[in-house]
Design a protein around this motif. Structure first.
Motif, PDB file in Angstrom:
ATOM      1  N   ILE A 117       1.772 -50.014  33.454  1.00  0.00           N
ATOM      2  CA  ILE A 117       0.812 -49.666  33.177  1.00  0.00           C
ATOM      3  C   ILE A 117       0.022 -50.758  31.970  1.00  0.00           C
ATOM      4  N   HIS A 118       0.793 -51.091  31.074  1.00  0.00           N
ATOM      5  CA  HIS A 118       0.369 -52.244  30.328  1.00  0.00           C
ATOM      6  C   HIS A 118       0.314 -53.449  30.648  1.00  0.00           C
ATOM      7  N   GLN A 119       1.338 -53.752  31.497  1.00  0.00           N
ATOM      8  CA  GLN A 119       1.174 -55.144  32.142  1.00  0.00           C
ATOM      9  C   GLN A 119       0.241 -55.451  33.054  1.00  0.00           C
ATOM     10  N   PHE A 120      -0.286 -54.444  33.760  1.00  0.00           N
ATOM     11  CA  PHE A 120      -1.259 -54.697  34.750  1.00  0.00           C
ATOM     12  C   PHE A 120      -2.806 -53.957  34.360  1.00  0.00           C
ATOM     13  N   LYS A 121      -2.905 -53.782  33.008  1.00  0.00           N
ATOM     14  CA  LYS A 121      -3.973 -53.065  32.589  1.00  0.00           C
ATOM     15  C   LYS A 121      -5.484 -53.637  33.011  1.00  0.00           C
ATOM     16  N   ASP A 122      -5.389 -54.827  32.992  1.00  0.00           N
ATOM     17  CA  ASP A 122      -6.828 -55.949  33.252  1.00  0.00           C
ATOM     18  C   ASP A 122      -7.166 -55.565  34.667  1.00  0.00           C
ATOM     19  N   VAL A 123      -6.075 -55.329  35.471  1.00  0.00           N
ATOM     20  CA  VAL A 123      -6.456 -55.271  36.922  1.00  0.00           C
ATOM     21  C   VAL A 123      -6.595 -53.938  37.556  1.00  0.00           C
TER      22      VAL A 123
END
Length: 272
Positions: free
Chosen positions: A200-206
């Motif tokens: 969730i944190h790693q891909f939050k921007d997409v």
């Protein structure tokens, strides 16, 4: 948090009954599987589209969008090298986009494992290139209608293509468009080696959409998955999209699944 539910759970119910029950239970959004409306998206008439929106609005529900895009269809494939099938698939995604827009939806979830798994002799790179060719033909319609197509990584038990968030991001990064984003699904992410909160944190921007379920194919709170760290992570990244319940084991009954899932999610959301 905005909580919705996928309506194929309510098999055999009229649209009116679905919307009334979903709203009374406390959800504010409903996510539609196109095959519950007609065999093909273009078979849903303008009058029917208007009626679907009117009933949902009168119940106080927002139609979130569409998922299970290619379920129960034939002749479509995301990763094929056959240019005719690529064009046919792209054309159908365009029709689905128009249906989504007519229903006032904003999101389409692209899972469809049976129409994307690697064909014999095909590499991951070739599959990516073919998927990009298909989606390139759809992108103008997505952008024109302000619809977000969310790519859904699925578990290794379902497919061998796009089985991690990182693999989906390869396609997303190619387009660099707000109309193509990531869909995160708890059941599917449970198959990754990285923890769900980390993903969730790693891909939050997409990330544009989120499905809540359990690895036992039932709703959140109906299995072993602890949603507290998951919802805590969504809070930490200030996720403001939908969390939509999607289940595959209907045996407890639609009413129980819907009620118990929402009660559990609200309780966990408020406590973390």
């Amino acid at each position: 948090m905005k909580f919705g539910i996928c309506q194929e759970l309510f098999e055999g119910w009229s649209w009116e009954r679905q919307c009334e029950f979903i709203a009374e239970t406390g959800y504010t959004g409903v996510e539609v599987a196109p095959f519950t409306l007609a065999a093909r998206a273009n078979e849903v008439t303008d009058q029917e589209r208007t009626h679907l929106v009117k009933v949902a609005q009168e119940a106080g529900l927002e139609i979130i969008g569409l998922h299970w895009l290619l379920a129960k269809t034939e002749g479509f494939y995301l990763t094929t090298s056959d240019t005719e099938v690529q064009k046919r698939t792209a054309d159908y995604f365009v029709e689905l986009t128009r249906l989504c827009a007519d229903l006032n939806g904003k999101v389409m979830v692209l899972g469809s494992p049976q129409q994307r798994s690697l064909l014999p002799g095909m590499s991951q790179k070739e599959a990516d290139e073919n998927a990009i060719r298909v989606l390139s033909q759809v992108l103008p319609t997505l952008e024109e209608n302000k619809i977000v197509l969310c790519l859904e990584p699925l578990s290794r038990q379902e497919t061998d293509y796009m089985i991690t968030c990182a693999q989906a991001k390869v396609i997303i990064d190619h387009f660099q468009s707000p109309s193509i984003q990531l869909h995160q699904d708890v059941k599917a992410m449970s198959d990754e080696s990285t923890s769900i909160p980390e993903l969730i944190h790693q891909f939050k921007d997409v990330t544009g959409h989120f499905h809540a379920n359990d690895v036992n194919l039932r709703g959140p709170g109906m299995g072993e998955v602890d949603f507290e760290p998951i919802f805590k992570a969504l809070k930490e990244i200030n996720y403001d999209g939908w969390v939509s319940v999607e289940v595959f084991d209907y045996s407890p009954g639609a009413e129980k699944i819907a009620i118990d899932s929402l009660e559990y999610m609200k309780r966990v959301w408020e406590s973390c």
